[in-house]
Design an enzyme around this catalytic site. Sequence first.
Site, mmCIF file in Angstrom:
data_model
loop_
_atom_site.group_PDB
_atom_site.id
_atom_site.type_symbol
_atom_site.label_atom_id
_atom_site.label_comp_id
_atom_site.label_asym_id
_atom_site.label_seq_id
_atom_site.Cartn_x
_atom_site.Cartn_y
_atom_site.Cartn_z
ATOM 1 N N TYR A 127 29.207 11.757 68.976
ATOM 2 C CA TYR A 127 28.664 11.174 67.748
ATOM 3 C C TYR A 127 28.304 9.708 68.005
ATOM 4 C CZ TYR A 127 30.758 15.261 65.403
ATOM 5 O OH TYR A 127 31.117 16.527 65.011
ATOM 6 N N PRO A 148 30.643 22.554 55.333
ATOM 7 C CA PRO A 148 30.944 23.466 54.221
ATOM 8 C C PRO A 148 29.951 23.376 53.066
ATOM 9 C CG PRO A 148 32.392 21.579 54.154
ATOM 10 C CD PRO A 148 31.636 21.482 55.448
ATOM 11 N N LEU A 149 29.162 22.311 53.051
ATOM 12 C CA LEU A 149 28.109 22.186 52.038
ATOM 13 C C LEU A 149 26.738 22.435 52.645
ATOM 14 C CD1 LEU A 149 29.337 19.073 50.006
ATOM 15 C CD2 LEU A 149 29.656 21.496 49.492
ATOM 16 N N ALA A 150 26.714 23.006 53.850
ATOM 17 C CA ALA A 150 25.451 23.341 54.526
ATOM 18 C C ALA A 150 24.506 22.142 54.553
ATOM 19 C CB ALA A 150 24.785 24.555 53.869
ATOM 20 N N GLY A 156 24.476 19.577 52.770
ATOM 21 C CA GLY A 156 24.077 19.118 51.440
ATOM 22 C C GLY A 156 23.329 20.137 50.613
ATOM 23 N N LEU A 213 24.361 22.781 49.424
ATOM 24 C CA LEU A 213 25.229 23.302 48.371
ATOM 25 C C LEU A 213 25.913 22.179 47.591
ATOM 26 C CD1 LEU A 213 26.932 26.208 50.405
ATOM 27 C CD2 LEU A 213 24.783 26.240 49.110
ATOM 28 N N GLY A 251 24.454 20.449 45.123
ATOM 29 C CA GLY A 251 23.874 20.281 43.799
ATOM 30 C C GLY A 251 22.649 19.389 43.813
#
Length: 352
Positions: free
Chosen positions: A72, A216-218, A220, A222, A224
């Site tokens: 990173y 876990p939010l792919a 962003g 997921l 919103g």
Amino acid sequence: MAASAPAASAPAKMPRKTIPGTDIEVSVMCLGTWQFGDPSGTYTKQSEEVEAEIVRQAVAAGVNFIDTAEGYGGGESERSIAKALAAAGVKREDVVLASKVSPENLEPSALRAAVERSLANLKTEFIDLYQIHWPVRGDGWDVAATFGELKKLQEEGKIRAIGVSNFGPADLAAAVATGARISTNQLPYSLAWRAIEHEVTAACSKADVGVMGYSPLAQGLLSGKYAATADVSPAISRSRLFHRDTSPRARHEEEGCEEELWSLVAELRSVAEESGMPVAQIALAWVLAQPNVTSVVFGASKPEHVARNTAAALAPLPASVLGRLSAASDPVKAKIGANCDVWNSKDGGRFR
């Protein structure tokens, strides 16, 4: 005599789990720090003050687990974590630090040098969980030599536990066969990316290897923030969820599953409206509820994201909602198939 006022209830605590094969207890949510040193343009790197505030708020919320990698930003994320912990006044003994070695550094002498660099970057005498970031493809990788060196480093106290990342069933079996105790496998896992459920999670369960779910939010999708493909940047729409022609950065040759993806997002929004919970919190809570998940790696590009995301660990979803969300994501899971690689087509996928 007047009745005394009821005692105030204690605030809910972040649940913890033990990393398999160790005595290391970690929060079920892990702060991922790709964005602390990201060179790809997916995120905008924040100031040191913002990074310190993100770490401070995460620790205050009960997060004791922080994940990074030498890849990173060429060690920039590791160095940023050390600065952020110091600025936030967090003691080393109060956090569990995880880092990863890049594929080009898996030969024993290079591996040892990589560990020493990461120790220096993180300003620590040991790394709690040291992971192989990606397996090497081709005939040139001596798997036994790599894991033999990791075991030596573990015996010397430079690392406490050995993990892998992005390992499919065959790669995981080869690692376990070396005799090293593999504690975790960090894998892409979300409502929009359930490819690991086809084969990998069963392999992890059989070997008593904990799953660390990343993205876990792919990225962003997921959170919103998005409701249609037109809203998504080329850096994110290059994944296999989207048609090969959607992004000039796409490396796959597939048609994607955009209709199914946005149908899933619409269902997430419906659940959010009904429950009063943020979309991102619901998506995170679903991953946290899945079997064999030791910890979910979440990112935060802004301090205010920390409270929203960590709240998912304190508000488990009812079984009926979990089932409803799984059903909504089943069409995406079916189209993606068993190839766990988010970016590459089946023939070029890096999972095995």
